[in-house]
Enzyme design. Structure first.
Site, mmCIF file in Angstrom:
data_model
loop_
_atom_site.group_PDB
_atom_site.id
_atom_site.type_symbol
_atom_site.label_atom_id
_atom_site.label_comp_id
_atom_site.label_asym_id
_atom_site.label_seq_id
_atom_site.Cartn_x
_atom_site.Cartn_y
_atom_site.Cartn_z
ATOM 1 N N HIS A 59 -8.356 1.056 -3.853
ATOM 2 C CA HIS A 59 -9.262 0.834 -2.727
ATOM 3 C C HIS A 59 -9.916 2.169 -2.391
ATOM 4 O O HIS A 59 -9.290 3.055 -1.824
ATOM 5 C CB HIS A 59 -8.434 0.291 -1.550
ATOM 6 C CG HIS A 59 -9.213 0.124 -0.284
ATOM 7 N ND1 HIS A 59 -8.606 -0.067 0.939
ATOM 8 C CD2 HIS A 59 -10.553 0.091 -0.038
ATOM 9 C CE1 HIS A 59 -9.530 -0.192 1.874
ATOM 10 N NE2 HIS A 59 -10.720 -0.091 1.315
ATOM 11 N N MET B 5 -8.935 8.151 -0.288
ATOM 12 C CA MET B 5 -9.773 8.555 0.854
ATOM 13 C C MET B 5 -10.264 9.981 0.659
ATOM 14 O O MET B 5 -9.495 10.838 0.193
ATOM 15 C CB MET B 5 -8.963 8.485 2.148
ATOM 16 C CG MET B 5 -8.317 7.139 2.411
ATOM 17 S SD MET B 5 -7.592 7.122 4.067
ATOM 18 C CE MET B 5 -6.662 5.591 4.017
ATOM 19 N N ASP C 146 -4.748 3.626 -1.869
ATOM 20 C CA ASP C 146 -5.837 3.975 -0.951
ATOM 21 C C ASP C 146 -6.354 5.375 -1.264
ATOM 22 O O ASP C 146 -5.657 6.367 -1.041
ATOM 23 C CB ASP C 146 -5.326 3.922 0.496
ATOM 24 C CG ASP C 146 -5.123 2.493 0.969
ATOM 25 O OD1 ASP C 146 -6.073 1.704 0.893
ATOM 26 O OD2 ASP C 146 -3.991 2.175 1.401
ATOM 27 N N ASP D 289 -6.769 -6.399 4.498
ATOM 28 C CA ASP D 289 -6.137 -5.084 4.490
ATOM 29 C C ASP D 289 -6.134 -4.522 5.902
ATOM 30 O O ASP D 289 -7.199 -4.306 6.489
ATOM 31 C CB ASP D 289 -6.936 -4.170 3.541
ATOM 32 C CG ASP D 289 -6.291 -2.803 3.376
ATOM 33 O OD1 ASP D 289 -5.213 -2.559 3.947
ATOM 34 O OD2 ASP D 289 -6.890 -1.975 2.657
ATOM 35 N N SER E 298 0.837 -1.197 0.000
ATOM 36 C CA SER E 298 0.000 0.000 0.000
ATOM 37 C C SER E 298 0.871 1.247 0.000
ATOM 38 O O SER E 298 1.679 1.451 0.921
ATOM 39 C CB SER E 298 -0.902 0.013 1.236
ATOM 40 O OG SER E 298 -1.464 1.303 1.381
ATOM 41 N N MET F 135 -11.607 -5.801 5.678
ATOM 42 C CA MET F 135 -10.719 -4.947 6.481
ATOM 43 C C MET F 135 -10.350 -5.699 7.762
ATOM 44 O O MET F 135 -11.227 -6.272 8.427
ATOM 45 C CB MET F 135 -11.414 -3.632 6.864
ATOM 46 C CG MET F 135 -11.699 -2.666 5.718
ATOM 47 S SD MET F 135 -10.282 -2.136 4.736
ATOM 48 C CE MET F 135 -9.187 -1.429 5.974
HETATM 49 C C1 DX5 Z 1 -6.223 1.802 5.629
HETATM 50 C C2 DX5 Z 1 -5.838 1.312 4.263
HETATM 51 C C3 DX5 Z 1 -4.745 0.305 4.228
HETATM 52 C C4 DX5 Z 1 -3.458 0.746 4.854
HETATM 53 C C5 DX5 Z 1 -2.862 -0.449 5.516
HETATM 54 O O1 DX5 Z 1 -7.549 2.153 5.666
HETATM 55 O O2 DX5 Z 1 -6.940 0.714 3.597
HETATM 56 O O3 DX5 Z 1 -4.515 -0.146 2.900
HETATM 57 O O4 DX5 Z 1 -2.534 1.291 3.961
HETATM 58 O O5 DX5 Z 1 -1.744 -0.074 6.208
HETATM 59 P P1 DX5 Z 1 -0.961 -1.050 7.158
HETATM 60 O O6 DX5 Z 1 -0.518 -2.219 6.313
HETATM 61 O O7 DX5 Z 1 0.137 -0.220 7.673
HETATM 62 O O8 DX5 Z 1 -1.921 -1.511 8.220
HETATM 63 ZN ZN ZN Z 2 -6.464 -0.188 1.638
#
Ligand code: DX5
Ligand code: ZN
Length: 235
Positions: free
Chosen positions: A67, A38, A36, A176, A10, A138
């Site tokens: 995502h 957001m 990601d 994830d 990611s 998740m």
């Molecule tokens: C958080 C994201 C993830 C994030 C995971 O909402 O969807 O993809 O980057 O990060 P780590 O692997 O550090 O938990």
């Molecule tokens: Zn993600």
């Protein structure tokens, strides 16, 4: 050939000022680059959108796994397909008609993914899985990297895997959040076959080596499980 296991670093944990170099750092070791998106509405964090994805696409050959942690994915998701993403995942909580959007995404030439956040049960969505190519479970609350993995959420992975097996569905089960060397085996044993890892890859000294290590751990866990399911090894 489709890999048995997908490792998807990611870029949320990467250096946003050097995204092209960060993508290059995992070339040959990662299957997908997890992007990601957001919007500060669906989750209380803000990252990147189509212009950055468009530029980064030109900088790397790694397939993109977008995502979308955004409201109104019906409006925005097809743009990521048009920009050449390999997989576009939107959240069940943000969409009234997930099947219609999955159809739109597939028609736009991408794999369609459905994500369920920490507090969302998976059961209401199991019947929709034939319309999807990936289901993203998740293993944290969506919004930020670097959170602790929540093993209790693997019950949803097991439910999805049982359902996929029973229905002979061709679907990736992606996890994830908090995926690292000490958690990936449990996720693989629960039935996940696509693994997002932010901190564990980009926090490592050698991101490509971190990908290879994660893949080896997942593969070994699945191989051990297969051996014990078939009654143990013969000498
Ligand atoms: C958080 C994201 C993830 C994030 C995971 O909402 O969807 O993809 O980057 O990060 P780590 O692997 O550090 O938990
Ligand atoms: Zn993600």
């Amino acid at each position: 050939m489709t890999p048995d296991i997908i490792i998807a670093p990611s870029i949320l944990a990467a250096d946003f000022a050097n995204l092209a170099a960060e993508a290059e750092a995992v070339e040959g070791a990662a299957d997908w680059l997890h992007v990601d998106v957001m919007d500060n509405h669906f989750v209380p964090n803000l990252t990147i959108g189509p212009p950055v994805v468009e530029s980064l696409r030109r900088a790397t050959g790694i397939p993109f796994d977008c995502h979308l942690m955004i409201e109104d994915p019906k409006r925005w998701a097809p743009a990521y397909a048009q920009l050449g993403a390999c997989n576009v995942t939107f959240h069940a909580e943000a969409c009234d008609d997930p099947v219609a959007l999955a159809k739109d995404l597939r028609a736009a030439g991408t794999l369609a993914g459905l994500a369920v956040d920490r507090d969302t049960p998976i059961e209401p969505y199991l019947e929709l899985l034939p319309h999807f190519d990936t289901i993203l479970v998740m293993t944290i609350k969506a919004g930020f990297g670097g959170q602790a993995f929540m093993p209790e959420l693997l019950a949803k992975v097991r439910a999805a895997r049982r359902h996929a097996k029973a229905g002979h569905l061709d679907i990736r089960i992606e996890v994830d959040g908090g995926i690292a060397a000490d958690t990936i085996e449990a996720a693989a044993l629960a039935g996940a076959d696509a693994f997002v890892a932010g901190t564990a890859v980009y926090g490592a000294h050698d991101p490509a080596e971190a990908c290879r290590k994660l893949r080896a751990l997942a593969q070994a866990a699945v191989a051990r499980q297969t051996t014990s399911d078939s009654g143990g090894t013969t000498v």
